[in-house]
Design a protein around this motif. Structure first.
Motif, short mmCIF file in Angstrom:
data_model
loop_
_atom_site.label_atom_id
_atom_site.label_comp_id
_atom_site.label_asym_id
_atom_site.label_seq_id
_atom_site.Cartn_x
_atom_site.Cartn_y
_atom_site.Cartn_z
N VAL A 33 0.83 -1.21 0.00
CA VAL A 33 0.00 0.00 0.00
C VAL A 33 0.87 1.26 0.00
CG1 VAL A 33 -1.77 1.29 1.25
CG2 VAL A 33 -1.89 -1.21 1.15
N ALA A 67 -6.74 6.37 3.32
CA ALA A 67 -6.59 4.92 3.17
C ALA A 67 -5.30 4.43 3.81
CB ALA A 67 -6.63 4.54 1.70
N VAL A 71 -4.66 1.77 6.98
CA VAL A 71 -3.84 0.58 6.84
C VAL A 71 -2.77 0.54 7.93
CG1 VAL A 71 -2.11 -0.53 5.37
CG2 VAL A 71 -4.26 0.25 4.39
N ALA A 100 -8.88 -1.89 8.34
CA ALA A 100 -8.54 -2.42 7.02
C ALA A 100 -9.75 -2.40 6.09
CB ALA A 100 -7.99 -3.84 7.16
N ALA A 103 -10.23 1.14 4.83
CA ALA A 103 -9.30 1.45 3.74
C ALA A 103 -9.76 0.82 2.43
CB ALA A 103 -7.90 0.97 4.10
N THR A 104 -10.28 -0.40 2.53
CA THR A 104 -10.79 -1.08 1.34
C THR A 104 -11.95 -0.31 0.72
OG1 THR A 104 -10.11 -3.24 2.22
CG2 THR A 104 -11.78 -3.23 0.48
N THR A 149 -5.37 -4.41 0.64
CA THR A 149 -6.25 -4.10 1.77
C THR A 149 -7.31 -5.19 1.99
OG1 THR A 149 -7.66 -2.77 0.32
CG2 THR A 149 -5.95 -1.62 1.55
N LEU A 152 -5.47 -7.93 3.72
CA LEU A 152 -5.22 -7.55 5.11
C LEU A 152 -6.49 -7.71 5.95
CD1 LEU A 152 -3.30 -6.40 7.22
CD2 LEU A 152 -3.95 -4.10 6.47
N THR A 153 -7.62 -7.35 5.40
CA THR A 153 -8.89 -7.50 6.12
C THR A 153 -9.17 -8.97 6.40
OG1 THR A 153 -9.76 -5.54 5.01
CG2 THR A 153 -11.35 -7.00 6.08
#
Length: 210
Positions: A33, A67, A71, A100, A103-104, A149, A152-153
């Protein structure tokens, strides 16, 4: 007993690997990111009755403000979960998963509506308020950031589910006990407690003369 000990060491090793994988994968995703936010995420052409057509573009930082901060907050939650108590671990990971996911959502907006993102940026570039009509398209950097992202989520949600198997944290991160064990197992004051009470632990009385 040896077999049990071997199994226990194997389980502990898996637990350590799980912690390590979580931290390493999180670090890689954050780096992805960070590497993409400075790249061009959307390009297009602004149509204006006075200025005519002009090219306009936006980096990740311009197109998706906030964003990167979310993150980094998610990454901080992972680090905190690795060193905190099991009771608090799931709460911290839950907060990180929400960050996360936020951010997505911000990055998804860029991918779904690049015109809406570039319009205000084009207007600001020519000193106007509001937004200009723009024909826009996204670049591959948006997809890379979105993939990071989303991953990561999912990682945080999986960690939230399995964090109870990480075991308790080391006593290094626990509060210090007020006493320490003596030679026969009795509880005695530590040097720190002695200093706090105004006593010098190095002040040892002289041995009696014979």
């Amino acid at each position: 007993r040896t077999a049990c000990g071997g199994d226990r060491r194997g389980h502990d090793g898996d637990r350590r690997m799980s912690r390590g994988r979580t931290l390493v994968v999180t670090g890689v995703l954050v780096l992805v990111v960070v590497a993409t936010v400075g790249r061009t995420w959307a390009t297009g052409t602004a149509d204006d009755a006075v200025l005519g057509s002009s090219a306009v573009s936006a980096t990740g930082g311009q197109a998706a403000p906030g964003a990167l901060a979310l993150v980094l907050a998610a990454a901080a939650a992972v680090v905190a979960a690795l060193i905190t108590r099991p009771v608090i671990r799931r709460i911290v990971l839950g907060i990180g998963a929400l960050a996360a996911a936020g951010a997505t959502a911000i990055i998804l907006r860029v991918l779904a509506d690049p015109e809406g993102v570039l319009g205000p940026i084009a207007a600001k570039a020519v000193g106007r308020s509001g937004a200009l009509a723009v024909r826009a398209q996204t670049t591959g950097w948006v997809v890379a950031a979105l993939t990071a992202t989303v991953t990561l989520t999912v990682l945080l949600l999986l960690s939230l589910w399995s964090a109870h198997r990480w075991g308790a944290t080391s006593r290094t991160y626990d509060a210090d006990d007020d006493t320490v064990a003596g030679a026969r197992g009795e509880r005695v004051w530590s040097d720190w407690d002695a200093l706090s009470s105004g006593h010098d632990p190095t002040d040892v009385p002289d041995a009696p003369r014979t």
